[in-house]
Design an enzyme around this catalytic site. Structure first.
Site, PDB file in Angstrom:
ATOM      1  N   HIS A 142     -15.113  11.220  12.178  1.00 22.81           N
ATOM      2  CA  HIS A 142     -13.726  10.738  12.156  1.00 22.81           C
ATOM      3  C   HIS A 142     -12.829  11.710  11.377  1.00 22.81           C
ATOM      4  O   HIS A 142     -12.562  11.503  10.189  1.00 22.81           O
ATOM      5  CB  HIS A 142     -13.654   9.343  11.525  1.00 22.81           C
ATOM      6  CG  HIS A 142     -14.222   8.267  12.376  1.00 22.81           C
ATOM      7  ND1 HIS A 142     -13.461   7.541  13.263  1.00 22.81           N
ATOM      8  CD2 HIS A 142     -15.492   7.799  12.492  1.00 22.81           C
ATOM      9  CE1 HIS A 142     -14.224   6.667  13.890  1.00 22.81           C
ATOM     10  NE2 HIS A 142     -15.470   6.805  13.439  1.00 22.81           N
ATOM     11  N   GLY A 152       0.809  -1.210   0.000  1.00 28.64           N
ATOM     12  CA  GLY A 152       0.000   0.000   0.000  1.00 28.64           C
ATOM     13  C   GLY A 152       0.841   1.258   0.000  1.00 28.64           C
ATOM     14  O   GLY A 152       0.573   2.195  -0.747  1.00 28.64           O
ATOM     15  N   CYS A 181     -15.759   9.924  17.847  1.00 29.59           N
ATOM     16  CA  CYS A 181     -16.819   8.933  17.703  1.00 29.59           C
ATOM     17  C   CYS A 181     -17.192   8.348  19.070  1.00 29.59           C
ATOM     18  O   CYS A 181     -17.797   9.033  19.888  1.00 29.59           O
ATOM     19  CB  CYS A 181     -16.406   7.859  16.696  1.00 29.59           C
ATOM     20  SG  CYS A 181     -17.803   6.872  16.089  1.00 29.59           S
ATOM     21  N   TYR A 233      -8.431  -6.501  15.218  1.00 32.42           N
ATOM     22  CA  TYR A 233      -7.263  -7.327  15.521  1.00 32.42           C
ATOM     23  C   TYR A 233      -6.812  -8.103  14.291  1.00 32.42           C
ATOM     24  O   TYR A 233      -5.640  -8.416  14.128  1.00 32.42           O
ATOM     25  CB  TYR A 233      -7.575  -8.304  16.658  1.00 32.42           C
ATOM     26  CG  TYR A 233      -7.689  -7.641  18.005  1.00 32.42           C
ATOM     27  CD1 TYR A 233      -6.571  -7.095  18.634  1.00 32.42           C
ATOM     28  CD2 TYR A 233      -8.919  -7.544  18.641  1.00 32.42           C
ATOM     29  CE1 TYR A 233      -6.679  -6.480  19.870  1.00 32.42           C
ATOM     30  CE2 TYR A 233      -9.030  -6.925  19.881  1.00 32.42           C
ATOM     31  CZ  TYR A 233      -7.910  -6.399  20.486  1.00 32.42           C
ATOM     32  OH  TYR A 233      -8.007  -5.784  21.706  1.00 32.42           O
ATOM     33  N   GLU A 274      -9.711  12.037  11.439  1.00 32.38           N
ATOM     34  CA  GLU A 274      -8.412  11.458  11.057  1.00 32.38           C
ATOM     35  C   GLU A 274      -8.383  11.017   9.599  1.00 32.38           C
ATOM     36  O   GLU A 274      -7.311  10.942   8.987  1.00 32.38           O
ATOM     37  CB  GLU A 274      -8.059  10.275  11.963  1.00 32.38           C
ATOM     38  CG  GLU A 274      -8.920   9.028  11.822  1.00 32.38           C
ATOM     39  CD  GLU A 274     -10.154   9.010  12.703  1.00 32.38           C
ATOM     40  OE1 GLU A 274     -10.674   7.914  12.990  1.00 32.38           O
ATOM     41  OE2 GLU A 274     -10.624  10.107  13.095  1.00 32.38           O
TER      42      GLU A 274
END
Length: 545
Positions: free
Chosen positions: A507, A18, A381, A54, A509
């Site tokens: 959100h 990525g 959030c 996770y 971010e």
């Protein structure tokens, strides 16, 4: 004609396809080319929305409400490529599309098979981002060569070059060249085997990007080139970056990858100008301040679960000429050991999003600690919802205040289910998702940060502030400073008497970039820098006395 770059990975997972794809996109975009980014994921889930952090890391949300792979966060942080639901496809989406076509009778009695029906569907989604206004589409293939799940995708990209012409496609293979300490040398055999598997499928890589902790010698490059059937200059070293992921594009430039791609595809591109990128790295390397921010979450031990949070803090650090030391604090540990021991001395506290009751009381304790001690706080959030619960209990005296997500029978449901969610039973892609408008109140810290009253941010939630309590909160000091345009949904709350206490339902971010930090993160880190400086001044004064 739109050109295509396919990025595959071999030897092991988590090599950074990525980041490499995003870096290539940034370099080509910097040279004046119009690019689009895409990720194809081999897992059968329709999207990552129902997957555990996770296992998968964070779920990255786009403006159009798509729940996507976290690599799309890298794409947005490095490039200006517009992303949509066509930028991320999974095996689940591909098979679902084919099955729906079969149910509608579109295959006219044919036996539906992986080849050609599944591969044709994959090729169809590859072509969706191409167009007259797009020079290059960069498609990252998830997983590792050799995985059974990846085979249809690899077969599809092999066929694709036959459909559009081999001169219009480039294959880049990211691989690992491990260093064996006992032998004292780098080993090229894993790369040879990985490329060999690709060649068996029918794909000859044009370029090899070799992840390594030690520099490749000329002999190493020559050996890889010989056994993998590529020119020596096509063997690109990508040495591990100890300082910052934002060094990756410069590493690729040093190896001339951008120029090699442009020549291979016959693209007309401008000169490379990375002055802005060098500037951000200079600011990262030469901070004026060093501060500590505690991120108190229920997935604190898993770095990728809050990937965009950590990156946004780094971006805000660049903006404030500060090195941000992130303390990952598990909220369940706060429950056991107390906020005082775990958060003493931090310059800021951030409580991120999440789902489920585990660790909630630890988040509430951390917020209580920050509120009472005047420590800059940012809630995101679920972090906002916990801030509301903490204030209801600690200031309003509503000892049983809670969210109906965690206690359906609470006497004071200060957080409750969105009306639109009450009839929904399916889990995947059914939350309040994507870009939503918010109107800010004059005089608020939020408005001071954004510099404008009308904003748009990305959401991913089912629960909201209960409007029945809005007046009670305002009377006692927690102000609603951001709402939906009709005023019906609370999006931002603040404590005006606190040095810096802001909590948001969305959100932020997801919209932060290294060259343009998000206003709320910049304001939060700026407040943490001011607190740190004030504490230092008080310490100096005490010493002088």
């Amino acid at each position: 004609m739109t050109k295509h770059i396919f990025v595959t990975g071999g030897v092991v997972s988590s090599l950074g396809k990525g980041l490499t794809s995003a870096s290539i996109g940034m370099l080509l975009e910097n040279r004046g080319l119009s690019i689009r980014m895409q990720k194809l994921d081999p897992y059968i889930n329709v999207d990552p929305g129902t997957m555990s952090p996770y296992q998968h890391g964070e779920v990255y949300v786009l403006d159009d409400g798509s729940e996507t792979d976290l690599d799309l966060g890298h794409y947005e942080r490095f490039t200006n490529s517009p992303l949509s639901r066509d930028s991320n496809y999974t095996t689940g989406q591909i098979y679902l599309a084919v099955i729906n076509k079969e149910r509608r009778g579109e295959f006219l009695g044919q036996t539906v098979q992986v080849i050609p029906h599944i591969t044709n569907e994959i090729k169809h989604v590859l072509s969706k981002l191409a167009g007259d206004d797009v020079d290059v589409v960069i498609t990252e293939i998830g997983g590792t060569v050799g995985d059974i799940e990846s085979q249809p995708f690899l077969e599809a990209i092999r066929q694709y070059s036959l459909d559009v012409g081999k001169e219009n496609c480039v294959y880049i293979h990211l691989t690992l060249v491990p260093y064996l300490k006992a032998a004292g040398e780098l080993k090229t055999k894993p790369t040879q085997h990985s490329v060999g598997q690709l060649r068996q499928i029918g794909i000859q890589p044009d370029f090899l990007v070799c992840r390594t902790e030690r520099s490749l010698s000329h002999d190493d490059r020559a050996k890889i080139a010989l056994f993998c059937n590529v020119p020596v200059e096509a063997v690109i070293e990508e040495k591990d970056k100890d300082f910052s992921i934002y060094e990756v594009p410069l590493s690729l430039v040093e190896n001339g990858l951008d120029e090699l791609i442009i020549r291979k595809l016959g693209l007309k591109a401008g000169k490379l100008d990375l002055a802005h990128w060098h500037d951000l790295l200079h600011r990262l390397r030469n901070p004026n301040h060093e501060i500590s921010i505690a991120v108190v979450g229920k997935y604190a031990e898993h770095h990728d679960a809050y990937k965009s949070i950590y990156e946004a803090l780094d971006h805000a650090g660049i903006d404030n000429l500060a090195q941000v030391r992130i303390q990952r604090v598990h909220s369940e540990v706060v429950e056991r050991e107390g906020a005082e021991r775990l958060l003493a001395g931090v310059d800021g506290v951030l409580v991120p999003g999440g789902f489920g009751e585990r660790g909630i009381e630890g988040k509430i304790q951390a917020i209580h600690f920050a509120r009472q001690r005047g420590i800059p706080f940012l809630g995101i959030c679920l972090g906002m919802q916990c801030a509301v619960i903490e204030f209801a209990r600690g200031v309003l005296g509503l000892e049983q205040a809670h969210s109906t997500e965690f206690n359906k029978n609470t006497a004071d449901p200060v957080i409750c289910l969105l009306d639109e969610q009450k009839t929904i039973t399916d889990m995947g892609g059914t939350m309040r998702l994507g870009a939503q408008p918010t109107v800010l109140v004059p005089g608020s810290k939020a408005l001071e940060c954004y510099g404008r009253a009308d904003i748009s941010e990305r959401h991913r939630h089912r629960y909201e502030f209960n409007n029945a309590y809005r007046k009670q909160f305002a009377t006692n000091g927690m102000q609603v400073v951001g709402t939906s345009p009709d005023g019906g949904l609370v999006e931002i709350v603040e404590l005006p008497e606190h040095p810096w206490f802001v909590a948001v339902q969305f959100h932020p971010e997801f919209k932060s970039q290294p060259t343009r930090s998000h206003p709320l993160f910049a304001g939060f880190v700026g407040a943490a820098v001011a607190r740190h400086a004030a504490r230092g001044e008080r310490a100096h004064e005490a010493e002088r006395r």
